[in-house]
Design a protein around this motif. Structure first.
Motif, PDB file in Angstrom:
ATOM      1  N   THR A  62     -37.371 -24.308  42.463  1.00 55.85           N
ATOM      2  CA  THR A  62     -38.381 -23.479  41.802  1.00 55.85           C
ATOM      3  C   THR A  62     -38.223 -22.013  42.188  1.00 55.85           C
ATOM      4  OG1 THR A  62     -39.954 -24.009  43.572  1.00 55.85           O
ATOM      5  CG2 THR A  62     -40.052 -25.337  41.563  1.00 55.85           C
ATOM      6  N   PHE A  63     -37.987 -21.731  43.453  1.00 57.37           N
ATOM      7  CA  PHE A  63     -37.870 -20.340  43.896  1.00 57.37           C
ATOM      8  C   PHE A  63     -36.656 -19.666  43.265  1.00 57.37           C
ATOM      9  CE2 PHE A  63     -34.767 -22.107  46.748  1.00 57.37           C
ATOM     10  CZ  PHE A  63     -33.900 -21.056  47.029  1.00 57.37           C
ATOM     11  N   ALA A  64     -35.546 -20.396  43.159  1.00 60.78           N
ATOM     12  CA  ALA A  64     -34.327 -19.820  42.582  1.00 60.78           C
ATOM     13  C   ALA A  64     -34.513 -19.554  41.087  1.00 60.78           C
ATOM     14  CB  ALA A  64     -33.136 -20.747  42.822  1.00 60.78           C
ATOM     15  N   TYR A  65     -35.183 -20.480  40.405  1.00 60.67           N
ATOM     16  CA  TYR A  65     -35.420 -20.306  38.978  1.00 60.67           C
ATOM     17  C   TYR A  65     -36.304 -19.084  38.716  1.00 60.67           C
ATOM     18  CZ  TYR A  65     -36.642 -21.522  34.149  1.00 60.67           C
ATOM     19  OH  TYR A  65     -36.827 -21.498  32.775  1.00 60.67           O
ATOM     20  N   GLU A  66     -37.399 -18.978  39.460  1.00 64.39           N
ATOM     21  CA  GLU A  66     -38.297 -17.838  39.271  1.00 64.39           C
ATOM     22  C   GLU A  66     -37.603 -16.526  39.619  1.00 64.39           C
ATOM     23  OE1 GLU A  66     -42.791 -19.394  39.876  1.00 64.39           O
ATOM     24  OE2 GLU A  66     -41.565 -19.457  41.681  1.00 64.39           O
ATOM     25  N   GLN A  67     -36.788 -16.542  40.669  1.00 64.97           N
ATOM     26  CA  GLN A  67     -36.061 -15.333  41.046  1.00 64.97           C
ATOM     27  C   GLN A  67     -35.054 -14.956  39.961  1.00 64.97           C
ATOM     28  OE1 GLN A  67     -36.410 -14.099  44.648  1.00 64.97           O
ATOM     29  NE2 GLN A  67     -35.744 -12.205  43.674  1.00 64.97           N
ATOM     30  N   ALA A  68     -34.426 -15.962  39.337  1.00 67.27           N
ATOM     31  CA  ALA A  68     -33.443 -15.689  38.287  1.00 67.27           C
ATOM     32  C   ALA A  68     -34.093 -15.056  37.058  1.00 67.27           C
ATOM     33  CB  ALA A  68     -32.719 -16.980  37.897  1.00 67.27           C
ATOM     34  N   LEU A  69     -35.353 -15.374  36.789  1.00 67.65           N
ATOM     35  CA  LEU A  69     -36.067 -14.717  35.697  1.00 67.65           C
ATOM     36  C   LEU A  69     -36.473 -13.302  36.085  1.00 67.65           C
ATOM     37  CD1 LEU A  69     -38.423 -17.527  34.308  1.00 67.65           C
ATOM     38  CD2 LEU A  69     -36.089 -16.954  33.634  1.00 67.65           C
ATOM     39  N   GLU A  70     -36.814 -13.115  37.347  1.00 67.86           N
ATOM     40  CA  GLU A  70     -37.219 -11.801  37.836  1.00 67.86           C
ATOM     41  C   GLU A  70     -36.018 -10.859  37.964  1.00 67.86           C
ATOM     42  OE1 GLU A  70     -39.516  -8.683  39.460  1.00 67.86           O
ATOM     43  OE2 GLU A  70     -40.131 -10.513  38.419  1.00 67.86           O
ATOM     44  N   TRP A  71     -34.910 -11.388  38.442  1.00 70.79           N
ATOM     45  CA  TRP A  71     -33.698 -10.589  38.643  1.00 70.79           C
ATOM     46  C   TRP A  71     -32.522 -11.356  38.034  1.00 70.79           C
ATOM     47  CZ3 TRP A  71     -30.790  -9.996  43.929  1.00 70.79           C
ATOM     48  CH2 TRP A  71     -29.719  -9.102  43.777  1.00 70.79           C
ATOM     49  N   PRO A  72     -32.254 -11.177  36.756  1.00 76.49           N
ATOM     50  CA  PRO A  72     -31.220 -11.981  36.091  1.00 76.49           C
ATOM     51  C   PRO A  72     -29.842 -11.802  36.714  1.00 76.49           C
ATOM     52  CG  PRO A  72     -32.624 -10.924  34.473  1.00 76.49           C
ATOM     53  CD  PRO A  72     -32.984 -10.320  35.800  1.00 76.49           C
ATOM     54  N   GLY A  73     -29.113 -12.900  36.768  1.00 81.65           N
ATOM     55  CA  GLY A  73     -27.767 -12.891  37.312  1.00 81.65           C
ATOM     56  C   GLY A  73     -26.978 -14.049  36.745  1.00 81.65           C
ATOM     57  N   VAL A  74     -26.066 -14.588  37.531  1.00 80.88           N
ATOM     58  CA  VAL A  74     -25.233 -15.712  37.119  1.00 80.88           C
ATOM     59  C   VAL A  74     -25.896 -17.001  37.596  1.00 80.88           C
ATOM     60  CG1 VAL A  74     -22.971 -16.818  37.328  1.00 80.88           C
ATOM     61  CG2 VAL A  74     -23.146 -14.317  37.237  1.00 80.88           C
ATOM     62  N   ILE A 137     -33.792 -19.779  30.705  1.00 84.10           N
ATOM     63  CA  ILE A 137     -32.873 -19.272  31.716  1.00 84.10           C
ATOM     64  C   ILE A 137     -31.602 -18.747  31.054  1.00 84.10           C
ATOM     65  CG2 ILE A 137     -31.702 -21.472  32.197  1.00 84.10           C
ATOM     66  CD1 ILE A 137     -32.811 -19.007  34.891  1.00 84.10           C
ATOM     67  N   CYS A 138     -31.190 -19.383  29.968  1.00 82.34           N
ATOM     68  CA  CYS A 138     -29.985 -18.925  29.265  1.00 82.34           C
ATOM     69  C   CYS A 138     -30.224 -17.607  28.543  1.00 82.34           C
ATOM     70  CB  CYS A 138     -29.510 -19.986  28.272  1.00 82.34           C
ATOM     71  SG  CYS A 138     -28.736 -21.428  29.063  1.00 82.34           S
ATOM     72  N   SER A 139     -31.467 -17.321  28.186  1.00 81.61           N
ATOM     73  CA  SER A 139     -31.753 -16.099  27.427  1.00 81.61           C
ATOM     74  C   SER A 139     -31.672 -14.843  28.282  1.00 81.61           C
ATOM     75  CB  SER A 139     -33.145 -16.204  26.789  1.00 81.61           C
ATOM     76  OG  SER A 139     -34.171 -16.096  27.774  1.00 81.61           O
ATOM     77  N   VAL A 140     -31.753 -14.993  29.592  1.00 83.22           N
ATOM     78  CA  VAL A 140     -31.736 -13.808  30.447  1.00 83.22           C
ATOM     79  C   VAL A 140     -30.508 -13.717  31.343  1.00 83.22           C
ATOM     80  CG1 VAL A 140     -34.253 -13.695  30.486  1.00 83.22           C
ATOM     81  CG2 VAL A 140     -33.046 -14.897  32.327  1.00 83.22           C
ATOM     82  N   SER A 141     -29.812 -14.808  31.551  1.00 78.89           N
ATOM     83  CA  SER A 141     -28.727 -14.818  32.533  1.00 78.89           C
ATOM     84  C   SER A 141     -27.503 -14.052  32.022  1.00 78.89           C
ATOM     85  CB  SER A 141     -28.330 -16.260  32.873  1.00 78.89           C
ATOM     86  OG  SER A 141     -29.411 -16.929  33.491  1.00 78.89           O
ATOM     87  N   THR A 142     -26.792 -13.416  32.948  1.00 77.07           N
ATOM     88  CA  THR A 142     -25.608 -12.644  32.591  1.00 77.07           C
ATOM     89  C   THR A 142     -24.348 -13.496  32.568  1.00 77.07           C
ATOM     90  OG1 THR A 142     -25.231 -12.019  34.901  1.00 77.07           O
ATOM     91  CG2 THR A 142     -26.607 -10.556  33.581  1.00 77.07           C
ATOM     92  N   GLY A 143     -24.404 -14.684  33.112  1.00 74.23           N
ATOM     93  CA  GLY A 143     -23.251 -15.576  33.114  1.00 74.23           C
ATOM     94  C   GLY A 143     -23.692 -16.981  33.456  1.00 74.23           C
ATOM     95  N   VAL A 144     -22.896 -17.955  33.059  1.00 75.69           N
ATOM     96  CA  VAL A 144     -23.184 -19.364  33.337  1.00 75.69           C
ATOM     97  C   VAL A 144     -21.939 -20.018  33.924  1.00 75.69           C
ATOM     98  CG1 VAL A 144     -23.597 -21.624  32.290  1.00 75.69           C
ATOM     99  CG2 VAL A 144     -24.994 -19.684  31.612  1.00 75.69           C
TER     100      VAL A 144
END
Length: 455
Positions: A62-74, A137-144
């Motif tokens: 949960t923490f990683a998912y929320e952080q990925a929305l707050e600060w998009p990355g890979v 998560i796919c809509s904001v991430s810079t890479g998968v």
């Protein structure tokens, strides 16, 4: 390169935690890596070139998912469904509005109607299969990054059109004394020993495995089966063992620390590692077994179907599953030479394709934008975009904008049916699957054609 690495880590009882620990050990040798195993709201983002998130479908993430929305990355998608994770972030926090918003965003009006009518009223459970919850998560991430083409394609179907890579799950190549561990189990060297490992849940095909093994025991009375892992409360494992008359041949070991876990794998002649239904998850347990040179039987589905045919035996997930599983178990029990050949090929493949240092190098090559490791050669840029919370996201400026799949109207699909009751019933019963298939199919022209390999 400076990497902010977000993932649960040991002692969390998570396969991804073990994965991350092994990956970081090697990645830190070739890059600067800071590990975050919990939320880091005051993190100085300017210190890093990229944020890397290990995302799995359970509350550990949960923490990683929320952080990925707050600060998009890979994002590293370990499976093609995050619905359980989203329910933990919403329903279990009593935030029904957030859950319904995510259902609508991911699945559209039909999914929202279902959730309002059945899920919120507690008449049925969430539509885990129909609404994978990947689109946000796919809509904001810079890479998968994915471990299989199956999961990578699921990300594409969810609208991701940026750079991606398939990097195989890393493999441990441990050493353990087979005879020593068989003695510890009290099993004679001549007795064929099969093993099922990991959290014991129904989707690991425990009941078909026990049925097939019971048939084997009638031919090979000395055959043994160990089940190593914590039984799920909803799986009546002991009742099944009694029902199939396996009290003398099958044993539930339960949860085991990693040293014992590896030892029990080493003791086995063959490993049964089945999955259905599947969301493309990879199995760290399977990789350990392959690294130990064990013959394995897997389901011919999802990421497992992508394994080379020469390193494992594959069982279909249809009406022939039990019969073929029995035949394979009987073959491996009777023919040690075949077990040895499969195991040797597995260990060779793992040592060439999945060592952790090679996995780490592939990660770094992808993050640095080397074209050989990615499906698009667009380089990464340090991102500073922010989003406020689940359901309120802002895309990274340099990230590609995903193009949502074209919606498919149910009435259109129903129009395909034969003009009789059975034809329409069939289409209505498969609306979710047909819709998914059409929405992930790329647009074509009148001159294009599609070949579907259905069998």
């Amino acid at each position: 390169m400076r990497i902010a690495f977000f993932s649960p880590m040991p002692p969390a009882k998570s396969g991804i935690a073990d994965y991350s620990e092994a990956l970081v050990d090697e990645l830190a040798k070739i890059a600067s890596v800071d590990v975050f195993s919990e939320a880091a709201p005051d993190l100085d983002r300017s210190r890093y070139d990229v944020a890397l998130y290990q995302i799995g479908n359970n509350p550990f993430h949960t923490f990683a998912y929320e952080q990925a929305l707050e600060w998009p990355g890979v994002v590293v998608l370990h499976e093609a469904n995050l619905h359980h994770l989203i329910t933990d972030l919403t329903i279990r926090r009593q935030d029904w509005d957030a859950y319904l918003a995510e259902v609508a965003f991911d699945g559209g009006p039909q999914a929202l109607e279902y959730a309002c009518k059945y899920v919120r009223t507690l008449q049925r459970g969430p539509d885990y299969d129909g609404v994978p919850m990947l689109r946000r998560i796919c809509s904001v991430s810079t890479g998968v990054i994915a471990h299989s083409a199956f999961v990578e394609q699921a990300a594409r179907a969810a609208g991701f059109n940026g750079p991606s890579a398939v990097i195989p799950h890393g493999a441990w190549i441990p050493e353990a004394n087979r005879i020593q561990w068989r003695h510890k189990l009290g099993i004679r060297d001549q007795s064929p020993l099969f093993g099922v490992f990991g959290f014991l849940k129904a989707y690991k095909r425990i009941e078909p495995t026990l049925r097939a093994f019971a048939r084997l025991v009638r031919l090979q009375p000395s055959a043994k089966l160990i089940l190593v892992g914590e039984p799920h409360p909803e799986l009546p494992i002991y009742d099944l063992i009694d029902r199939f008359g396996l009290a003398e041949n099958a044993r539930v070991i339960g949860f085991a620390p990693i040293e014992d876990f590896v030892g029990y794998i080493a003791a086995c002649d063959a490993i049964v590692n089945l999955r259905f239904p599947t969301v493309g998850e990879s199995s760290g347990t399977l990789l350990r077994a392959l690294g130990l040179g064990k013959a394995t039987i897997v389901s011919d589905v999802g990421s497992f179907a992508e394994l080379p045919d020469e390193i494992c035996l594959k069982v279909p997930v249809d009406s022939t599953e039990e019969d073929l599983l029995f035949e394979y178990m009987n073959l491996l029990a009777m023919r040690p030479s075949i077990r040895d050949r499969l195991g040797a090929a597995a260990r060779t493949w793992v040592s060439q394709e999945c060592p952790w240092d090679l996995v780490a190098r592939r990660y770094l090559d992808f993050l640095e934008g080397k074209p050989s490791c990615r499906n698009e050669a667009k380089p990464f840029c340090r991102n500073e975009a922010k989003s406020s919370a689940l359901g309120d996201t802002t895309s990274v400026e340099d990230a590609p904008e995903p193009e949502p799949s074209a919606p498919v109207e149910p009435s259109y699909l129903i129009g395909w049916a034969r003009q009789d009751a059975s034809g329409e019933a069939y289409v209505r019963g498969h609306l979710t699957r047909l819709t998914k298939t059409l929405e992930m199919t790329p647009p074509g022209t009148v001159n294009d054609a599609i070949l579907e390999m259905g069998a």
